[in-house]
Design a protein around this motif. Structure first.
Motif, short mmCIF file in Angstrom:
data_model
loop_
_atom_site.label_atom_id
_atom_site.label_comp_id
_atom_site.label_asym_id
_atom_site.label_seq_id
_atom_site.Cartn_x
_atom_site.Cartn_y
_atom_site.Cartn_z
N ALA A 20 173.96 111.40 -42.73
CA ALA A 20 173.51 110.25 -43.53
C ALA A 20 172.16 110.55 -44.18
CB ALA A 20 173.42 109.00 -42.65
N ASN A 21 171.28 111.20 -43.43
CA ASN A 21 169.97 111.57 -43.96
C ASN A 21 170.12 112.56 -45.11
OD1 ASN A 21 166.87 111.56 -43.44
ND2 ASN A 21 167.40 113.74 -43.52
N TYR A 22 171.02 113.52 -44.95
CA TYR A 22 171.23 114.53 -45.99
C TYR A 22 171.80 113.90 -47.26
CZ TYR A 22 172.22 119.12 -47.95
OH TYR A 22 172.22 120.24 -48.76
N GLN A 23 172.67 112.93 -47.10
CA GLN A 23 173.21 112.23 -48.26
C GLN A 23 172.10 111.47 -49.01
OE1 GLN A 23 176.24 112.52 -49.52
NE2 GLN A 23 176.80 113.94 -47.87
N LYS A 24 171.15 110.90 -48.27
CA LYS A 24 170.01 110.25 -48.92
C LYS A 24 169.19 111.26 -49.70
CE LYS A 24 169.23 106.40 -45.70
NZ LYS A 24 168.24 105.78 -44.77
N TYR A 25 169.01 112.44 -49.11
CA TYR A 25 168.28 113.51 -49.79
C TYR A 25 168.97 113.90 -51.09
CZ TYR A 25 167.61 118.48 -50.86
OH TYR A 25 167.44 119.67 -51.51
N LEU A 26 170.29 114.07 -51.06
CA LEU A 26 171.03 114.45 -52.26
C LEU A 26 170.96 113.38 -53.34
CD1 LEU A 26 174.28 116.01 -50.73
CD2 LEU A 26 172.31 117.22 -51.70
N ALA A 27 170.88 112.12 -52.91
CA ALA A 27 170.88 111.01 -53.87
C ALA A 27 169.54 110.79 -54.54
CB ALA A 27 171.33 109.73 -53.17
N SER A 28 168.47 111.34 -53.98
CA SER A 28 167.14 111.06 -54.55
C SER A 28 166.27 112.31 -54.59
CB SER A 28 166.45 109.97 -53.75
OG SER A 28 166.36 110.34 -52.38
N PRO A 29 166.74 113.41 -55.22
CA PRO A 29 165.96 114.66 -55.20
C PRO A 29 164.66 114.60 -55.99
CG PRO A 29 167.83 114.85 -56.67
CD PRO A 29 168.00 113.55 -55.95
N HIS A 30 164.58 113.66 -56.96
CA HIS A 30 163.39 113.60 -57.80
C HIS A 30 162.64 112.28 -57.66
CE1 HIS A 30 164.88 117.25 -59.58
NE2 HIS A 30 165.98 116.65 -59.97
N ALA A 31 162.94 111.53 -56.62
CA ALA A 31 162.30 110.22 -56.44
C ALA A 31 160.84 110.39 -56.04
CB ALA A 31 163.05 109.42 -55.38
N ALA A 32 159.99 109.50 -56.56
CA ALA A 32 158.57 109.54 -56.21
C ALA A 32 158.36 109.13 -54.76
CB ALA A 32 157.79 108.61 -57.14
N ALA A 33 159.15 108.18 -54.30
CA ALA A 33 159.09 107.75 -52.91
C ALA A 33 160.44 108.04 -52.26
CB ALA A 33 158.78 106.25 -52.83
N VAL A 34 160.41 108.71 -51.14
CA VAL A 34 161.67 109.09 -50.49
C VAL A 34 161.89 108.25 -49.24
CG1 VAL A 34 161.54 111.45 -51.36
CG2 VAL A 34 160.56 110.90 -49.12
N ASP A 35 163.14 108.09 -48.90
CA ASP A 35 163.48 107.31 -47.71
C ASP A 35 164.28 108.13 -46.72
OD1 ASP A 35 165.82 107.53 -49.12
OD2 ASP A 35 166.40 105.42 -48.93
N TYR A 36 164.11 109.46 -46.77
CA TYR A 36 164.83 110.33 -45.85
C TYR A 36 163.85 111.23 -45.11
CZ TYR A 36 164.25 113.58 -49.77
OH TYR A 36 163.72 114.35 -50.79
N LEU A 37 164.29 111.72 -43.97
CA LEU A 37 163.48 112.63 -43.17
C LEU A 37 163.57 114.05 -43.73
CD1 LEU A 37 164.59 111.34 -39.66
CD2 LEU A 37 162.33 111.01 -40.72
N PRO A 38 162.63 114.92 -43.38
CA PRO A 38 162.68 116.29 -43.89
C PRO A 38 163.98 116.99 -43.50
CG PRO A 38 160.57 115.85 -42.81
CD PRO A 38 161.46 114.69 -42.52
N ILE A 39 164.53 117.74 -44.44
CA ILE A 39 165.72 118.54 -44.13
C ILE A 39 165.32 119.99 -43.85
CG2 ILE A 39 167.19 117.03 -45.51
CD1 ILE A 39 167.30 119.42 -47.55
N ARG A 40 164.14 120.39 -44.30
CA ARG A 40 163.62 121.73 -44.04
C ARG A 40 162.20 121.60 -43.49
NH1 ARG A 40 165.82 122.10 -49.24
NH2 ARG A 40 167.78 123.27 -49.31
N MET A 41 161.83 122.54 -42.63
CA MET A 41 160.50 122.48 -42.04
C MET A 41 160.02 123.88 -41.68
SD MET A 41 159.27 120.25 -38.70
CE MET A 41 159.46 118.70 -39.59
N ASP A 42 158.74 124.15 -41.96
CA ASP A 42 158.09 125.36 -41.48
C ASP A 42 157.41 125.04 -40.15
OD1 ASP A 42 158.87 126.41 -43.88
OD2 ASP A 42 156.89 127.10 -44.49
N ILE A 43 157.69 125.82 -39.13
CA ILE A 43 157.12 125.60 -37.81
C ILE A 43 156.37 126.86 -37.39
CG2 ILE A 43 157.59 125.05 -35.40
CD1 ILE A 43 160.18 123.69 -36.31
N GLU A 44 155.09 126.71 -37.14
CA GLU A 44 154.25 127.84 -36.74
C GLU A 44 154.14 127.85 -35.22
OE1 GLU A 44 150.41 129.32 -38.86
OE2 GLU A 44 149.76 127.99 -37.24
N ASN A 45 154.85 128.77 -34.58
CA ASN A 45 154.82 128.81 -33.12
C ASN A 45 153.56 129.47 -32.58
OD1 ASN A 45 155.87 131.36 -34.05
ND2 ASN A 45 156.46 131.82 -31.95
N VAL A 46 153.01 130.43 -33.34
CA VAL A 46 151.71 131.02 -33.00
C VAL A 46 150.90 131.19 -34.27
CG1 VAL A 46 152.66 132.29 -31.02
CG2 VAL A 46 152.45 133.43 -33.22
#
Length: 215
Positions: A20-46
């Motif tokens: 459901a979150n991914y569908q929200k992302y697809l529906a609003s790729p250029h929206a100024a305000a988004v209503d979905y959680l991140p689908i990609r993330m950079d995580i620095e373990n060290v």
């Protein structure tokens, strides 16, 4: 591309909230305000590294680090909280393999949820404790290996603290084991700069010699 799309569909199929979150992302790729959680993330373990490259700010930080290492429990909690994730990059400014076995457990935890995982390494620690095997066995999808010169003098001047021969041997072990397991995930990456741009074609030859199938 096909492998990425297959894993993404497995991820979405395993979790209705994620889909459901991914569908929200697809529906609003250029929206100024988004209503979905991140689908990609950079995580620095060290945030620490065993090299002191002049192009990297890690070399300027006190004691060569800016924060303590992320624990496995912290990583698991982050993955569990971010229900929209379909992809992560597990690396920031540091060398992720400095975390030891914890990094392989992190990769495996994300992969068990069909989250696409990519990371970057300087390849200097792959020989320790069979790390070259563990990184492949963790299920990682993409491993970008930084090789910034085709000869010892240039390489070690760009990457102070490195041993050129050790890095090359580690890459050969990594790629041989990948081939043995029928896995294609390692890529050789080079940052072209004044000190190595004259070696562009030599680097292509070196990649083939080391067993890389993708550059």
């Amino acid at each position: 591309r096909a492998a990425y799309e297959r894993e993404r569909e497995l991820r979405l199929a395993s979790d209705d909230v994620c889909r459901a979150n991914y569908q929200k992302y697809l529906a609003s790729p250029h929206a100024a305000a988004v209503d979905y959680l991140p689908i990609r993330m950079d995580i620095e373990n060290v945030s620490r590294c065993n090299f002191r490259c002049g192009t990297c700010q890690v070399s300027e930080w006190p004691k060569g680090r800016r924060a303590r290492d992320m624990t496995l429990d912290e990583f698991k909690r982050l993955i569990d909280e971010q229900v929209g994730l379909v992809e992560i990059k597990l690396q920031g400014m540091g060398e992720p393999l400095m975390a030891g076995d914890a990094v392989f457990d992190m990769i495996a935890y994300a992969r068990a949820r069909h989250i696409w995982v990519r990371s970057t390494t300087n390849a200097s620690l792959l020989h320790l404790n069979d790390n070259y095997k563990k990184i492949i066995e963790s299920g990682i999808n993409e491993l970008q290996v930084s090789i910034d010169a085709a000869d010892k003098a240039t390489f070690e001047s760009i990457r102070p603290g490195s041993v050129f021969e050790r890095v090359l041997d580690n890459c050969k072990m990594l790629n041989a084991y990948s081939a043995e397991r029928g896995v294609l995930c390692a890529k050789m990456w080079t940052v072209l700069q004044r000190r190595n741009i004259h070696q562009t074609f030599e680097l292509v030859d070196l990649a083939a010699e080391l067993g890389f199938k993708s550059q």
